[in-house]
Design an enzyme around this catalytic site. Structure first.
Site: not given
Length: 326
Positions: A46, A202, A204, A237-238
């Site tokens: 990596g 909203k 949160r 979603g928001t």
């Protein structure tokens, strides 16, 4: 006369990481130059290796990298490219990060939390960056995290000019998804001919990432076309919840406008099913085919970034690109 006077002219080079080569090629085309030939690959464990195939000694080097998932891999590659340029004696190194990594972690909500956006700025500086160019930072305070000049570009003119062709300017309301972006919404309203403002209230939970509940809209939106703005869409979603709140409050139509299309699953499905007439974003991040949907419109950010790079190289004014309001 003592000393030696150089007869050389300034030279601009543009290097690109592997996260979003299409955007880098568009910017190079706008600047009418070729990208710096680069060899970059991963070792089996990596580790990332980068080498530039041309001399960059004494150049004004701009190194662009997008930061989609996996963000840590592309951030590390960006830092390695900056270090490579520094050790190859580039005269000035400008980091071009259209979507600034870790921008949401710009302050402490609770005790014993990091301010990761500041850490990223410190990493760029330590790697050797002299200057930073980014588009629509999550909050303007991030400009103060980097110890050097920061050119904060705004996608509002690009998005708003397109939006003027998509809505009735006599019946449009600009809607902020929360109280934190009302100032940005005011700039949008000015661009749309003094449109009225509204915002979605909203809540949160700071303990749960990527989750907010849209509750009600504050402002007059009944029977009006709504332009719902945000700086980024992650899981969707928001913003999808905000569309439903607006629809339930009587909005005639909703168009979403956003700069950074992060589009973590299940964002594409949520946006496609949200009821929004159109979702307008820029290409600061790559959007793979599986995350595109019929309502999606992608605008190119390359001309804006190319103009900013040219102004920096020519010692001009980046602020002039935004009517002195950047």
């Amino acid at each position: 006369m003592t000393g030696i006077k150089s007869q050389g002219e300034k030279r601009l080079v543009l290097a690109s990481g592997r996260a979003h080569p299409e955007l880098a090629r568009e910017i190079a085309k706008e600047l009418e130059i070729d990208l710096l030939p680069t060899s970059a690959y991963d070792f089996a464990n990596g580790e990332i290796y980068v080498r530039f195939e041309e001399s960059v000694r004494g150049t004004d080097a701009f190194v662009i990298q997008a930061h989609p998932a996996p963000i840590n891999e592309w951030l590390m590659e960006h830092l390695i490219m900056v270090d490579t340029l520094k050790r190859a004696s580039a005269k000035r190194i400008t980091v071009v990060a259209p979507f600034y990594p870790y921008a949401r972690q710009d302050k402490k909500h609770r005790g014993r939390e990091p301010i990761s956006a500041r850490l990223v700025a410190d990493l760029y500086k330590t790697a050797g960056a002299d200057r930073l160019i980014s588009v629509d930072l999550h909050t303007a305070q991030i400009q103060g995290f980097f110890d050097g000049p920061v050119d904060h570009l705004m996608a509002i003119p690009l998005l708003a000019d397109y939006m003027r062709t998509r809505v009735d300017l006599d019946n449009v309301t600009v809607v902020s998804p929360d109280t934190g972006r009302v100032r940005v919404a005011e700039q949008w309203a000015e661009r749309l001919g003094g449109a009225p403002l509204a915002f979605v209230h909203k809540s949160r939970d700071v303990n749960v990432p990527n989750q907010a509940v849209s509750k009600q809209v504050v402002g007059q939106i009944e029977g009006r076309e709504c332009v719902l703005i945000d700086d980024m869409i992650d899981t969707g979603g928001t913003i999808s919840g905000a569309v439903q709140v607006l629809k339930n409050a009587g909005a005639k139509d909703v168009i979403i406008a956003c700069t950074h299309a992060v589009f973590s699953d299940p964002a594409a499905r949520r946006l496609a099913e949200s009821g929004a007439r159109e979702v307008v974003v820029t290409d600061t991040l790559p959007i793979p085919a599986e995350k595109q949907f019929p309502q999606l419109t992608v605008l190119s950010i390359a001309p804006l970034i190319a103009r900013a790079i040219r102004e920096v190289f020519d010692d001009g004014s980046v602020t002039s690109l935004f009517d002195g309001k950047a």
